[in-house]
Scaffold this active site. Structure first.
Site, PDB file in Angstrom:
ATOM      1  N   TYR A   1     -22.939  27.651 -25.443  1.00  0.00           N
ATOM      2  CA  TYR A   1     -22.825  26.866 -25.259  1.00  0.00           C
ATOM      3  C   TYR A   1     -24.076  26.460 -24.110  1.00  0.00           C
ATOM      4  CZ  TYR A   1     -20.244  26.048 -21.163  1.00  0.00           C
ATOM      5  OH  TYR A   1     -19.548  25.992 -19.958  1.00  0.00           O
TER       6      TYR A   1
ATOM      7  N   PHE B   1     -26.499  20.242 -17.753  1.00  0.00           N
ATOM      8  CA  PHE B   1     -25.387  19.987 -16.498  1.00  0.00           C
ATOM      9  C   PHE B   1     -24.337  21.581 -16.695  1.00  0.00           C
ATOM     10  CE2 PHE B   1     -21.780  19.404 -19.482  1.00  0.00           C
ATOM     11  CZ  PHE B   1     -22.337  18.435 -20.659  1.00  0.00           C
ATOM     12  N   ASP B   2     -24.912  21.950 -17.885  1.00  0.00           N
ATOM     13  CA  ASP B   2     -23.909  23.401 -18.024  1.00  0.00           C
ATOM     14  C   ASP B   2     -24.033  23.883 -19.177  1.00  0.00           C
ATOM     15  OD1 ASP B   2     -19.986  23.555 -18.014  1.00  0.00           O
ATOM     16  OD2 ASP B   2     -22.173  25.109 -17.532  1.00  0.00           O
TER      17      ASP B   2
ATOM     18  N   ILE C   1     -12.421  19.108 -23.746  1.00  0.00           N
ATOM     19  CA  ILE C   1     -12.520  17.359 -24.329  1.00  0.00           C
ATOM     20  C   ILE C   1     -12.442  17.041 -25.426  1.00  0.00           C
ATOM     21  CG2 ILE C   1     -13.606  16.689 -22.224  1.00  0.00           C
ATOM     22  CD1 ILE C   1     -16.226  17.349 -23.510  1.00  0.00           C
TER      23      ILE C   1
ATOM     24  N   TYR D   1     -16.003  12.405 -21.260  1.00  0.00           N
ATOM     25  CA  TYR D   1     -15.028  12.184 -19.812  1.00  0.00           C
ATOM     26  C   TYR D   1     -14.868  10.226 -19.387  1.00  0.00           C
ATOM     27  CZ  TYR D   1     -15.272  17.070 -18.834  1.00  0.00           C
ATOM     28  OH  TYR D   1     -15.288  18.505 -19.098  1.00  0.00           O
TER      29      TYR D   1
ATOM     30  N   PHE E   1     -23.614  18.940 -27.040  1.00  0.00           N
ATOM     31  CA  PHE E   1     -23.856  19.837 -26.804  1.00  0.00           C
ATOM     32  C   PHE E   1     -24.216  21.359 -27.470  1.00  0.00           C
ATOM     33  CE2 PHE E   1     -20.645  20.992 -22.639  1.00  0.00           C
ATOM     34  CZ  PHE E   1     -20.502  19.148 -22.732  1.00  0.00           C
TER      35      PHE E   1
END
Lengths: 221, 602
Positions: free
Chosen positions: A132, A142-143, A169, A195, A213
């Protein structure tokens, strides 16, 4: 309901000094509805009531009680009191099954970028593995767990977890359940299912952030 | 003398094949060689050791010369240092790794911190060289070495402040840096192994024995090493953030440990979330709990969530509630012992985990999880008996934070639970104040709920508005609780109109009068009479100046503390203080009675 109470004393008996105030008060307290007692200021300790109430007032109250027939059990208030007494609050927390409340429309959208095999869909509790990349609306990554050229040397594995169990999440839990093995999808998740108001402190995810995502579901066990 | 003996045995052995050296030859060489070095004849020993003709002998027996060499090397000012260093280096090159390893490890064992640090600094590099020469024995030897090294490190005093870390007087930081350098080639090898293994799953595939096993063993030894360092020194030291201490060897060390874990294929999320994940059993020679000691995982969780080490590789997809559930186990561990550093880390981890959760969002069924009840109990201990004031204060702050995160029903059940189990008047008082706040919120328009008004409130109130021992309750001991109960009652009587009775207090009031207010009145009167009498007696005794001789029959507690036997002056002060307290309680009680009266007669 109990049978209606009957008059114990005649007017003369009531007026007599031989009849103590306390007895009259007791009778009224025993037999009158709560709201009646409240209105006539006959609630509480008999001694205290006797100090403040005059005999005349008591006689009036006594007579009014039988005229209005506002005996115990005629009050809606009493029913509630009875119900409150009847409620048993268990000491040990009960087996509370959190039911999924229908909160309205799903707070994410999915666009399929690459179709999956359309046969292997994960169920709740299955272990899924995915690659992902996560970005904010402004494009900030961010990731990600996808090995870039620089990271080739380091061993990276797809992220594995049990889906549908609240470990990730909600946008992920819900989104992945709709994907099949091999599928790549773009999930746009509203903050409520990501979040939320807090964001992820000390990370790139600010409060109230919508997260995007790109997820590839590689395995379902 | 020794030199002659050494020369003799060397000459003799030059002619022999190495497998026919006798035990006597070995002994003479060893004893003579060591004596020469100790006596300062290292130059001669050096020339013997370097001589081409003697290499077989050196290879067999040379390692025995290590014991006297190393003290020389550690001393540094010795004039024989250059020769001894040369001997040492040659031995490392020439002798058999297995034997060198034994010799070097023996020399690691030291007692005083200075020598420990110096010998580690000296020996880690040769140890590394030696280990890299070992073939299949490498992993177990590495494990043995790391174990010895860490045992030595454990003897070093830990820096307790930022300045101490910077000064590094006992060289702990330097040792950690040396240690990182030491393991680096092995970590690289393990990383390589991982890249070449056939499968990518978390289970290590045992298709080919031998090679695979050795690779597994290397990873296993490194895992043991990481787990051990997470416990010590990492759990026990305070790490400073980059803003406070830009260059921190300890933080670097911690970062390297996390990187090592990744290199050997351990997933950080799996490790920190392990309490809730049922990990697949890894077939190997370590049981799971031994493989992943709980304390090490707690330390790891703290590094990841409080210090954000390896943050850029930790997935940002996990739900905060799930994360909290897992970390509660770690928090419980950290808060269950009394050492300051553990409690501090436990509180920090708890705080960080709670802050990510929205207020009022945690549901009541979480309270069915044991840690959600045992952690608050431990927190109560911190709040009430931890010697450090700052930790007590922080504990209270975290406690309130945890309360705020529960939803309404969960708060209700939590308060019930805490009232039942905390056995501490101050804590109970604090809970009662929270109850009051919740009632206040519930009474505001739009917030109504069945827990803090309506059906469930009265049963809770009944547990609040009581005297633990009836009229004989020790009012001073239970002061906090009693005052908060009275405050709550006063609040209810003022806030809830008798005509509305949203909280049910008005219908309950006559019961409360009987079970709470009246016994309290009686108690106040009794206590006051008792203390007034004691005051009188004490003052009389003081007048007669017999105070010092008389045994004090009176034991006085003010607040929670039982006071030691005092001078009569102090006793008198304490008694006055107690009497003031009763006045204070009574004044609130009287106020409530007034308010109730007023409602009765408008």
């Amino acid at each position: 309901m109990a049978a209606e109470p009957t008059r114990e004393w005649s007017d003369e008996q009531l007026k007599s000094d031989d009849l103590p105030k306390k007895d009259v008060i007791k009778f009224i307290q025993d037999n009158a509805a709560h709201s009646f007692l409240n209105e006539h200021k006959l609630l509480g300790n008999i001694k205290n009531v006797a100090k403040t109430a005059k005999k005349e007032q008591l006689i009036i109250a006594y007579n009014q009680l039988f005229e209005s027939k506002r005996f115990k059990g005629t009050d809606p208030v009493e029913e509630v009191t009875e119900q409150v007494k009847a409620v048993k609050i268990e000491e040990k927390p009960k087996e509370v099954k959190t039911e999924v409340v229908d909160e309205g429309p799903p707070k994410y959208t999915k666009s399929v970028l690459k179709k999956g095999d359309k046969t292997n869909f994960p169920k709740k509790g299955d272990t899924v593995s995915c690659w992902y990349t996560g970005t904010l609306e402004d494009g900030t990554v961010f990731d990600t767990n996808i090995p870039t050229a620089a990271r080739k040397k380091k061993q990276t594995k797809p992220l594995s977890f049990k889906v549908g169990m609240g470990r990730v999440i909600r946008g992920w839990d819900e989104g992945l359940l709709t994907m099949s093995k091999g599928e790549t999808a773009r999930l746009e998740i509203e903050p409520e299912w990501a979040y939320g108001k807090k964001g992820l402190p000390d990370s790139k995810i600010p409060p109230n952030a919508k997260l995007i995502f790109e997820v590839e579901l590689v395995a379902v066990d | 003398m020794a030199l002659e003996q050494l020369s003799d045995v060397v000459q003799r052995c030059q002619a022999l094949p190495s497998d026919s050296y006798t035990a006597e030859d070995h002994d003479i060489f060893t004893i003579a060689g060591r004596s020469c070095i100790e006596e300062g004849n290292s130059a001669q020993v050096l020339s013997i050791v370097l001589d081409e003709k003697n290499q077989d002998m050196v290879r067999c027996m040379g390692w025995n010369l290590l014991p006297p060499l190393i003290p020389v090397l550690l001393k540094k000012e010795d004039k024989n240092l250059p020769q001894c260093l040369a001997i040492f280096n040659h031995l490392i090159q020439t002798c058999r790794p297995k034997e060198l390893l034994i010799g070097l490890l023996e020399q690691l064992e030291q007692d005083d911190p200075d020598t420990i640090a110096e010998s580690l600094h000296l020996l880690l590099s040769p140890l590394q060289k030696v280990l890299l020469c070992l073939g299949s024995r490498k992993p177990s030897s590495l494990g043995m070495t790391l174990s010895s090294v860490l045992d030595q490190v454990a003897k070093l005093p830990l820096p307790r402040t930022k300045e101490q870390e910077e000064d590094d007087v006992f060289s702990l930081c330097r040792c950690c840096t040396d240690l990182t350098d030491f393991v680096r080639p092995f970590v690289d090898e393990a990383r390589q192994n991982l890249l070449t293994t056939k499968t990518h799953s978390e289970d290590i595939d045992k298709t080919t024995a031998g090679q695979d096993e050795m690779e597994d063993e290397l990873a296993t030894e490194l895992l043991k090493f990481c787990m051990k360092t997470l416990s010590h020194p990492l759990l026990e030291v305070q790490l400073w953030d980059p803003d406070t201490l830009p260059v921190s060897p300890l933080r670097m060390f911690a970062t390297e440990i996390l990187e090592t874990l990744r290199a050997i294929g351990e997933s950080l999320p799996s490790l920190v979330y392990q309490p809730l994940l049922r990990r697949k059993q890894v077939p190997g020679f370590l049981e799971e709990e031994v493989r992943y000691p709980k304390e090490s995982l707690a330390s790891l969780a703290h590094l990841v969530f409080v210090h954000h080490l390896a943050a850029d590789t930790f997935p940002s997809v996990f739900s905060p509630v799930f994360s909290l559930r897992c970390t509660m186990e770690h928090i419980l561990l950290l808060l269950s012992r009394t050492e300051d550093f553990r409690i501090q880390k436990g509180l920090e981890l708890y705080e960080k985990s709670l802050v990510r959760v929205e207020d009022g969002s945690l549901p009541a069924d979480l309270l069915e999880i044991k840690t959600f009840l045992t952690v608050p109990q431990n927190l109560v201990k911190v709040m009430t008996i931890c010697p450090r004031h700052d930790l007590r204060t922080r504990g209270l702050k975290v406690f309130q934070l945890s309360v705020d995160k529960f939803d309404t029903e969960a708060k209700y059940r939590f308060f019930q639970y805490m009232l039942k189990t905390s056995n501490h008047s101050g804590v109970e008082g604090y809970i009662i104040k929270n109850i009051k706040n919740q009632i206040d919120i519930a009474l505001q328009p739009g917030n109504s709920n069945t827990w803090f008004e309506g059906v469930h409130l009265l049963p809770l109130l009944r547990k609040v508005l009581i005297l633990p021992d009836g009229p004989e309750t020790d009012l001073l001991q239970y002061l906090d609780r009693i005052m908060e109960s009275l405050n709550l009652l006063r609040y209810l009587v003022i806030r809830d109109k008798v005509t509305e009775n949203q909280t049910g207090i008005w219908t309950e009031l006559y019961k409360i009068e009987d079970s709470f207010m009246k016994p309290l009145r009686v108690g106040i009167n009794m206590s006051r009479a008792h203390y007034e009498r004691e005051l009188h007696n004490t003052m009389e005794a003081k007048k007669k100046k017999k105070a010092k001789e008389e045994e004090s029959v009176l034991s006085v507690s003010v607040g929670d503390e039982k006071l030691p036997s005092m001078t009569s002056e102090s006793q008198i002060q304490a008694l006055h203080s107690a009497l003031h307290t009763f006045d204070m309680i009574e004044s609130v009680l009287v106020r409530i009675e007034e308010l109730v009266q007023v409602k009765d007669d408008p």
